[in-house]
Design a protein around this motif. Structure first.
Motif, mmCIF file in Angstrom:
data_model
loop_
_atom_site.group_PDB
_atom_site.id
_atom_site.type_symbol
_atom_site.label_atom_id
_atom_site.label_comp_id
_atom_site.label_asym_id
_atom_site.label_seq_id
_atom_site.Cartn_x
_atom_site.Cartn_y
_atom_site.Cartn_z
ATOM 1 N N ALA A 168 5.307 2.848 9.559
ATOM 2 C CA ALA A 168 5.894 2.356 10.804
ATOM 3 C C ALA A 168 7.336 2.835 10.874
ATOM 4 O O ALA A 168 8.182 2.395 10.099
ATOM 5 C CB ALA A 168 5.823 0.841 10.860
ATOM 6 N N ASP A 169 7.609 3.768 11.771
ATOM 7 C CA ASP A 169 8.941 4.363 11.873
ATOM 8 C C ASP A 169 9.761 3.585 12.890
ATOM 9 O O ASP A 169 9.618 3.776 14.089
ATOM 10 C CB ASP A 169 8.816 5.830 12.274
ATOM 11 C CG ASP A 169 10.153 6.561 12.173
ATOM 12 O OD1 ASP A 169 11.158 5.907 11.854
ATOM 13 O OD2 ASP A 169 10.175 7.782 12.412
ATOM 14 N N THR A 208 4.217 -3.601 0.725
ATOM 15 C CA THR A 208 5.091 -3.137 1.795
ATOM 16 C C THR A 208 6.378 -2.594 1.214
ATOM 17 O O THR A 208 7.100 -3.288 0.515
ATOM 18 C CB THR A 208 5.438 -4.279 2.766
ATOM 19 O OG1 THR A 208 4.242 -4.786 3.313
ATOM 20 C CG2 THR A 208 6.324 -3.767 3.887
ATOM 21 N N LEU A 209 6.601 -1.324 1.503
ATOM 22 C CA LEU A 209 7.844 -0.684 1.072
ATOM 23 C C LEU A 209 8.716 -0.507 2.307
ATOM 24 O O LEU A 209 8.273 0.055 3.309
ATOM 25 C CB LEU A 209 7.542 0.688 0.452
ATOM 26 C CG LEU A 209 8.739 1.618 0.287
ATOM 27 C CD1 LEU A 209 9.623 1.157 -0.851
ATOM 28 C CD2 LEU A 209 8.284 3.054 0.050
ATOM 29 N N ALA A 210 9.939 -1.010 2.248
ATOM 30 C CA ALA A 210 10.863 -0.771 3.345
ATOM 31 C C ALA A 210 11.774 0.375 2.961
ATOM 32 O O ALA A 210 12.348 0.370 1.881
ATOM 33 C CB ALA A 210 11.679 -2.020 3.627
ATOM 34 N N VAL A 211 11.864 1.384 3.828
ATOM 35 C CA VAL A 211 12.788 2.484 3.591
ATOM 36 C C VAL A 211 13.953 2.285 4.537
ATOM 37 O O VAL A 211 13.798 2.282 5.753
ATOM 38 C CB VAL A 211 12.113 3.846 3.836
ATOM 39 C CG1 VAL A 211 13.100 4.968 3.565
ATOM 40 C CG2 VAL A 211 10.894 4.000 2.942
ATOM 41 N N LEU A 240 1.917 -0.390 3.401
ATOM 42 C CA LEU A 240 2.745 -0.265 4.603
ATOM 43 C C LEU A 240 4.111 0.296 4.237
ATOM 44 O O LEU A 240 4.783 -0.218 3.337
ATOM 45 C CB LEU A 240 2.895 -1.654 5.249
ATOM 46 C CG LEU A 240 3.743 -1.758 6.510
ATOM 47 C CD1 LEU A 240 3.165 -0.916 7.632
ATOM 48 C CD2 LEU A 240 3.850 -3.216 6.948
ATOM 49 N N ILE A 241 4.481 1.381 4.892
ATOM 50 C CA ILE A 241 5.826 1.919 4.714
ATOM 51 C C ILE A 241 6.600 1.608 5.983
ATOM 52 O O ILE A 241 6.247 2.072 7.067
ATOM 53 C CB ILE A 241 5.813 3.442 4.473
ATOM 54 C CG1 ILE A 241 5.009 3.760 3.206
ATOM 55 C CG2 ILE A 241 7.238 3.976 4.350
ATOM 56 C CD1 ILE A 241 4.899 5.237 2.917
ATOM 57 N N LEU A 242 7.621 0.798 5.855
ATOM 58 C CA LEU A 242 8.363 0.323 7.011
ATOM 59 C C LEU A 242 9.727 0.998 7.009
ATOM 60 O O LEU A 242 10.551 0.738 6.142
ATOM 61 C CB LEU A 242 8.507 -1.193 6.885
ATOM 62 C CG LEU A 242 9.072 -1.944 8.058
ATOM 63 C CD1 LEU A 242 8.158 -1.800 9.249
ATOM 64 C CD2 LEU A 242 9.220 -3.406 7.690
ATOM 65 N N ILE A 243 9.927 1.877 7.991
ATOM 66 C CA ILE A 243 11.190 2.603 8.042
ATOM 67 C C ILE A 243 12.109 1.890 9.011
ATOM 68 O O ILE A 243 11.716 1.599 10.135
ATOM 69 C CB ILE A 243 10.947 4.047 8.503
ATOM 70 C CG1 ILE A 243 10.070 4.735 7.465
ATOM 71 C CG2 ILE A 243 12.242 4.789 8.690
ATOM 72 C CD1 ILE A 243 9.485 6.012 7.954
ATOM 73 N N THR A 248 6.889 5.082 -4.196
ATOM 74 C CA THR A 248 5.450 4.840 -4.232
ATOM 75 C C THR A 248 5.151 3.599 -3.402
ATOM 76 O O THR A 248 6.002 2.738 -3.221
ATOM 77 C CB THR A 248 4.946 4.567 -5.668
ATOM 78 O OG1 THR A 248 5.568 3.365 -6.139
ATOM 79 C CG2 THR A 248 5.255 5.707 -6.598
ATOM 80 N N VAL A 249 3.934 3.540 -2.921
ATOM 81 C CA VAL A 249 3.485 2.320 -2.264
ATOM 82 C C VAL A 249 2.043 2.078 -2.680
ATOM 83 O O VAL A 249 1.245 3.017 -2.770
ATOM 84 C CB VAL A 249 3.670 2.392 -0.729
ATOM 85 C CG1 VAL A 249 2.832 3.483 -0.116
ATOM 86 C CG2 VAL A 249 3.368 1.054 -0.076
#
Lengths: 345, 314
Positions: free
Chosen positions: A195-196, A52-55, A225-228, A46-47
């Protein structure tokens, strides 16, 4: 701020308020001639707004595929989503019509890609490409759209934006191009930005600038923000929490501070140990043994077991569930206690 | 840009000289004696033959002959005369118009049909339409122009007229204005249409796999806009090159089509002149064809810069 909200989606702060975006038990498979490739096997994360979640994960861990499933830009076929939900403000995006999803894409959930040179269209000026968002989605005139493009280019700190708005992508440096990509993605104030690997193709100094820019923009607009990334170093400063992926699964979920202090999964531990450290200069760099698994033929039990220093017999037979360690932490390892305590077996 | 054009035109001079010298040598090396050919079956009087040889500089060394010729072309626009004393430029004038009309008709058909079918196939990739289009292009490539020419002439020219009573596609000659060029134009364009269809299909399919197409989709644009604006603009670039280069091929390759449809074009003339060893006419026609080639390529290169901003001419 008011936004035009598509019919099928609840408005901001509506009854569907919970986490901004929740991926729940998502499965993605690719039908190939060689068989079914299980790229994503039950991913949940979840975000929230302003979070900011870093994957984190290596190539082929399914982190990008999950992001593309959220955006709805997977090629289907060959991709299939047999199970799972992607809830955006409570509404399952996977159940929406293609038209409704197009309304979400770009306007409410936007995405930045890894290599801005190939991700920007070479035959149109950057101004044209940024202003296209306003022309198509907001019905603006060409001139107004261009003005907006200049404003956005200013906002992502591109020098001499007014002159450079008529330049083509190849006339910019790598860092500037990524800024243009960012300007384009935040054009319509999306609620979620994915952001991939936004800095993978850039110099280290430029990487830091881009990350800083993303963090600033997020603070200003409170977007999720999902930061891959596959680079632990990149996420330390900006992420609130980290989800580590391996072979299409989340193996560890934790706040960023906790994970750096004491990882609870052998894979995360391996990743952290393989970061070069100044104080250990001269020593051989740690590397995780073996190769990432073949997604066509995943190992039985825990997918990481062939490479795991903590392996016991039940790791080969029983796939570990995501054990809850605390309210905000979980690990998919039978022996997370031992890993957390730092005992190597 | 202007400087680039001038430089390209200057570069064209050695190409033009080389091509004409080459064709001059080849015609010179052909077996047989042009003076003997002039007299047909009769044996020429050796004295008269010798006078003629002197008059046409046939006793001079090859390079000197070439110099006489090329200086005339370059400095006086004089392509020389044939054995009947008719200026070569006069022989070519009307015929070039006919071949040019034919080639332009073919080029238009190629662009419209080839690109159209290719786009259609690319958007229906793997489906029945795509397979059918691919199969028909294969047929068009495999069947020689001689066959398609005569078959279409019979079906669309003769039979259609018999059944409907209307002369839609004239069978031969240029009496019916632009309609005269429809059937031969299609026959001439046949294989090119097939190749262009395939090229278009591949080009668009490849473009649609590009990263910027994914970006365009992620921007929330409609499929129509993604393909029509972002895809097509990029897919067009290789097609323009092919089309431009093909204009030369169409003009030079019109011999068979012109013969089938009895069009008195440059191809027909070239064939006759080679047969009669009319060296000045052959070299004259080839020179102009080379010029067309060079100009078409120049136009393509300039169009390239318009279509692809990454290419700049300094």
């Amino acid at each position: 701020m008011t936004k035009t909200t598509p019919d099928a989606l609840p408005a901001e702060g509506g009854p569907g308020d919970g986490p901004l975006l929740a991926v729940d038990n998502l499965h993605v498979e690719f039908q190939t001639r060689a068989g079914v490739v299980r790229a994503v096997n039950g991913v949940s994360y979840t975000v929230g707004a302003g979070e900011t979640l870093a994957v984190l994960g290596e190539s082929g861990s399914g982190k990008s595929v999950t992001a593309q499933a959220i955006m709805g830009i997977l090629d289907m076929p060959p991709a299939v989503i047999p199970k799972g939900e992607i809830r955006f403000r409570g509404t399952d995006l996977l159940k929406l019509s293609e038209d409704a999803r197009t309304q979400v894409r770009g306007q409410r959930i936007a995405m930045i890609f890894q290599d801005a040179l190939s991700a920007l269209n070479p035959v149109f000026t950057v101004g044209w490409q940024i202003s296209e968002m306003f022309r198509v989605h907001r019905g603006m005139s060409k001139a107004d759209g261009m003005k907006k493009a200049v404003e956005l280019m200013d906002r992502v700190r591109i020098p001499a934006a007014r002159q450079r708005v008529h330049d083509y992508p190849h006339q910019f440096s790598g860092g500037m191009r990524q800024r243009i990509m960012i300007a384009m993605s935040i054009a319509l104030d999306p609620e979620v930005l994915i952001a991939d690997e936004p800095t993978t193709a850039l110099d280290v100094t430029v990487q830091a600038q881009i990350m800083e820019l993303l963090a600033d923009l997020q603070r200003e607009s409170q977007m999720g923000l999902i930061l891959i990334t596959h680079d632990l170093g990149v996420v330390a400063d900006v992420a609130d929490k980290i989800a580590v992926m391996y072979a299409g699964r989340i193996v560890e979920n934790a706040p960023v501070y906790d994970i750096y202090k004491a990882p609870a999964h052998p894979y995360t531990k391996g990743l952290l140990d393989s970061i070069p450290r100044v104080d250990l200069k001269g020593q051989e760099l740690y590397a995780i043994k073996g190769l990432p698994p073949n997604l066509l033929d995943l190992p039985s039990g825990c997918s990481f077991n062939p490479r795991c220093p903590y392996r016991q017999d039940n790791c080969v037979t029983d796939a570990p569930p995501l054990y809850e360690i605390s309210g905000v932490r979980s690990s998919a390892c039978h022996y997370w206690r031992e890993v957390l305590d730092g005992e190597r077996q | 840009m202007g400087r680039y054009v001038i430089r390209r035109l200057i570069q064209a001079i050695p190409v033009l000289l080389g091509a004409t010298l080459l064709i001059f040598c080849i015609v010179f090396a052909l077996p047989g004696d042009p003076i003997a050919a002039l007299f047909g079956d009769k044996r020429p009087d050796p004295a008269i033959a010798e006078v003629l040889r002197e008059q046409y500089h046939l006793n001079d060394p090859l390079l000197l002959q070439y110099w006489y010729y090329i200086s005339g072309v370059l400095f006086r626009g004089d392509f020389g005369v044939n054995f009947a004393d008719i200026p070569v430029s006069q022989i070519m004038a009307g015929k070039f118009q006919i071949t040019l009309n034919l080639a332009l008709t073919a080029l238009t058909m190629e662009a419209v049909i080839g690109v159209g079918l290719g786009l259609w196939a690319a958007l229906r990739r793997g489906k029945a339409t795509d397979t059918m289009i691919l199969a028909s292009t294969l047929l068009l490539i495999s069947v020689p122009t001689l066959v398609t020419g005569f078959v279409l002439q019979l079906l669309l020219g003769v039979k259609l007229k018999q059944w409907t009573g209307a002369d839609i596609f004239p069978v031969a000659g240029t009496f019916a204005g632009w309609r005269s060029y429809l059937l031969p134009g299609f026959v001439l364009a046949g294989t090119s249409i097939a190749y262009l269809t395939r090229l278009t299909r591949t080009s668009l399919a490849e473009t649609l796999r590009a990263d910027y197409i994914r970006t365009a989709t992620a921007k929330g644009l409609s499929r129509r806009r993604v393909v029509g604006r972002h895809g097509l603009r990029n897919a067009l670039i290789p097609l323009v090159t092919y089309l431009g280069a093909d204009l030369g091929n169409l003009m030079g390759g019109a011999v068979i089509t012109e013969t089938i449809f009895n069009l008195q074009g440059i191809g027909n003339q070239l064939f006759t002149s080679v047969y009669l060893r009319e060296q000045p006419v052959v070299v004259g026609i080839v020179t102009v064809l080379v010029l067309v080639y060079i100009l078409a390529n120049l136009v393509v290169d300039l169009l390239y810069a318009v279509l692809d901003p990454r290419i700049r001419y300094e």
